[in-house]
Enzyme design. Structure first.
Site, PDB file in Angstrom:
ATOM      1  N   HIS A 247       0.860  -1.193   0.000  1.00 37.83           N
ATOM      2  CA  HIS A 247       0.000   0.000   0.000  1.00 37.83           C
ATOM      3  C   HIS A 247       0.893   1.239   0.000  1.00 37.83           C
ATOM      4  CE1 HIS A 247      -2.758   3.054   1.519  1.00 37.83           C
ATOM      5  NE2 HIS A 247      -3.748   2.242   1.221  1.00 37.83           N
ATOM      6  N   CYS A 285      -3.532   2.616  -4.444  1.00 38.63           N
ATOM      7  CA  CYS A 285      -4.437   3.450  -3.653  1.00 38.63           C
ATOM      8  C   CYS A 285      -4.429   4.851  -4.251  1.00 38.63           C
ATOM      9  CB  CYS A 285      -4.049   3.486  -2.179  1.00 38.63           C
ATOM     10  SG  CYS A 285      -5.146   4.574  -1.255  1.00 38.63           S
ATOM     11  N   HIS A 312      -7.590   0.595  -4.708  1.00 42.22           N
ATOM     12  CA  HIS A 312      -8.392   1.392  -3.782  1.00 42.22           C
ATOM     13  C   HIS A 312      -8.816   2.636  -4.540  1.00 42.22           C
ATOM     14  CE1 HIS A 312      -6.413  -0.058   0.260  1.00 42.22           C
ATOM     15  NE2 HIS A 312      -7.020  -1.028  -0.390  1.00 42.22           N
ATOM     16  N   ASP A 355     -12.620   3.382  -1.185  1.00 38.98           N
ATOM     17  CA  ASP A 355     -11.905   3.666   0.053  1.00 38.98           C
ATOM     18  C   ASP A 355     -12.543   4.886   0.697  1.00 38.98           C
ATOM     19  OD1 ASP A 355      -9.924   3.273   1.918  1.00 38.98           O
ATOM     20  OD2 ASP A 355      -8.338   4.213   0.748  1.00 38.98           O
ATOM     21  N   HIS A 356     -12.549   4.881   2.022  1.00 45.48           N
ATOM     22  CA  HIS A 356     -13.046   6.013   2.790  1.00 45.48           C
ATOM     23  C   HIS A 356     -14.423   6.441   2.289  1.00 45.48           C
ATOM     24  CE1 HIS A 356      -8.597   6.744   3.973  1.00 45.48           C
ATOM     25  NE2 HIS A 356      -9.069   5.584   4.351  1.00 45.48           N
ATOM     26  N   TYR A 372     -14.387   4.965   7.542  1.00 44.58           N
ATOM     27  CA  TYR A 372     -15.086   3.786   7.023  1.00 44.58           C
ATOM     28  C   TYR A 372     -16.570   3.828   7.361  1.00 44.58           C
ATOM     29  CZ  TYR A 372     -10.578   2.071   5.623  1.00 44.58           C
ATOM     30  OH  TYR A 372      -9.362   1.945   4.993  1.00 44.58           O
TER      31      TYR A 372
HETATM   32  C1  DNO Z   1      -6.444   3.525   5.838  1.00 43.27           C
HETATM   33  C2  DNO Z   1      -5.861   2.418   5.078  1.00 43.27           C
HETATM   34  C3  DNO Z   1      -4.523   1.919   5.573  1.00 43.27           C
HETATM   35  C4  DNO Z   1      -4.184   0.647   4.851  1.00 43.27           C
HETATM   36  C5  DNO Z   1      -2.858   0.060   5.242  1.00 43.27           C
HETATM   37  C6  DNO Z   1      -2.523  -1.114   4.366  1.00 43.27           C
HETATM   38  O1  DNO Z   1      -7.558   3.869   5.630  1.00 43.27           O
HETATM   39  O2  DNO Z   1      -5.790   2.739   3.736  1.00 43.27           O
HETATM   40  O3  DNO Z   1      -4.579   1.706   6.937  1.00 43.27           O
HETATM   41  O4  DNO Z   1      -5.138  -0.323   5.130  1.00 43.27           O
HETATM   42  O5  DNO Z   1      -1.865   0.998   5.152  1.00 43.27           O
HETATM   43  O6  DNO Z   1      -1.479  -1.826   4.910  1.00 43.27           O
END
Ligand code: DNO
Length: 392
Positions: A247, A285, A312, A355-356, A372
């Site tokens: 990531h 991401c 992501h 994501d988010h 989340y």
């Molecule tokens: C936060 C996430 C991170 C991610 C880690 C992966 O929202 O994107 O905590 O899960 O960095 O290892």
């Protein structure tokens, strides 16, 4: 792409039947209850996999199999920890789970200063303020050398972050300091990293001890430790056909005097070549990458689509002063529509999670993990589903 969703296990307030109703196909999760540094046993993995499957879903991706600090800073017990990591990988593969996300960020996983930053439309989202972050670093954490580093910080022309942090000192209420500690090292970290738990009584002390492990560690040394890690685990990934995907650093810049090595084109070139194996790949991401003005997210997606094992989708606005905030999934610097086009063409089976997402319509009262939300993420998922349908 496969529509996946990050779910935090049986304790998650968002349940698997809810996820089926909104079109989720695959689950992204981890054994959140296993303490850092212990093997994930086959029985524990099977138990969770079967639970997920009993709801008509599949466990598509592990996020994350955590890399313990000793591996990152090169501590004396790293070889033992690497064997733990390899054994967990073998156990995951034996249960059919073959996409594994991790990160190589020292101490601090993702960083935000405000978790409920209000938007004009009444929703809220995550926000990163350099001035508040510097305030935390200098006046709360009181990190040695922090003031000098912020005095020399010149990433944003015309901006004096140290002066802004000092000005904040005059107006910061005590609960404001408490909120910064909660946001930066407790609420954003507690549920993802295992370093700090939500109920730790002295999170700052613990955090200082963790930082001390990296005293004097350079970017080059961190890179060498990452190479060491990849060389140690790739043979197992080959043998078990596991796609390991790092990531990106979030934000993709050094923080708190710690080097970061996964936040730019140059970094990705380095880490994919350091151990040039198709199983050594990226978690693309888009949100983390878009928070750095040095990243052209679409160009990175084109360049690295082949080595991407997990996507992501989200997007950041970088404000004129350099602070960043998370945009709607159809706005901001990342260009999610174009990213969908690129990844869909490259590999329609690629697992992708939104994501988010914003906090909206009462999400804020439900006690979800920071970033989340349910309704905000569902809204983003629907936007992406629409984009994917249009592209197809
Ligand atoms: C936060 C996430 C991170 C991610 C880690 C992966 O929202 O994107 O905590 O899960 O960095 O290892």
């Amino acid at each position: 792409m496969e529509l996946t969703w990050r779910w935090f296990g049986r304790k998650d307030k968002i349940t698997l039947p809810m996820l089926r109703q909104i079109g989720v196909e695959g689950i992204v999760t981890a054994l959140h209850d296993v303490p850092l540094g212990e093997v994930w046993t086959r029985e524990q993995i099977r138990d969770l996999r079967e639970y997920i499957e009993s709801h008509g879903l599949r466990w598509s991706v592990v996020e994350s199999l955590p890399v313990t600090e000793t591996i990152k800073y090169g501590g004396p017990d790293r070889d033992r920890q690497l064997e733990v990591y390899r054994q967990s990988l073998r156990n995951l593969a034996a249960e059919g789970i073959r996409t594994v996300c991790y990160n190589f960020m020292p101490v601090l996983d993702w960083a935000r200063t405000d978790l409920l930053h209000p938007n004009p439309d009444g929703t809220s989202n995550l926000y990163f303020s350099y001035a508040e972050f510097a305030y935390f670093d200098i006046f709360i954490l009181r990190r040695h050398g922090a003031r000098e580093e912020w005095a020399a910080f010149n990433r944003f022309p015309g901006r004096n972050v140290l002066a802004e942090a000092e000005a904040l000192r005059k107006t910061m209420p005590p609960e404001g300091e408490h909120r910064l500690v909660e946001n930066i090292i407790v609420k954003t970290q507690g549920f993802v990293s295992g370093n700090i738990r939500e109920d730790d009584e002295h999170p700052l002390e613990l955090f200082r001890q963790l930082l001390a492990l990296y005293d004097g560690l350079t970017r080059e040394q961190l890179r060498e430790n990452m190479r060491y890690f990849l060389e140690a685990v790739m043979p197992v990934c080959d043998e078990c056909n596991i796609n390991l995907c790092v990531h990106p650093d979030d934000p993709p810049v050094p923080v708190l005097g710690l080097p970061r090595i996964a936040g730019s084109d140059e970094d990705f070139e380095w880490l994919l070549r350091a151990v040039d194996n198709p199983h050594n790949g990226l978690t693309f991401c888009a949100g983390s990458l878009s928070a750095g003005l040095h990243n052209d997210v679409v160009a990175l997606a084109r360049k690295y689509a082949r080595r991407t094992h997990f996507v992501h989708l989200r997007s950041c606005h970088v404000l004129p002063n350099g602070d960043f905030t998370e945009a709607s999934h159809l706005a901001g610097r990342a260009n999610v529509v174009e990213l969908c086009r690129i990844f869909e063409a490259e590999n329609p089976a690629l697992p992708m999670r939104v994501d988010h997402g914003r906090t909206m319509l009462g999400d804020e009262t439900r006690g979800y993990n920071a970033g989340y939300s349910f309704l905000g993420r569902m809204f983003a998922l629907a936007q992406v589903q629409g984009v994917l349908a249009a592209i197809k």
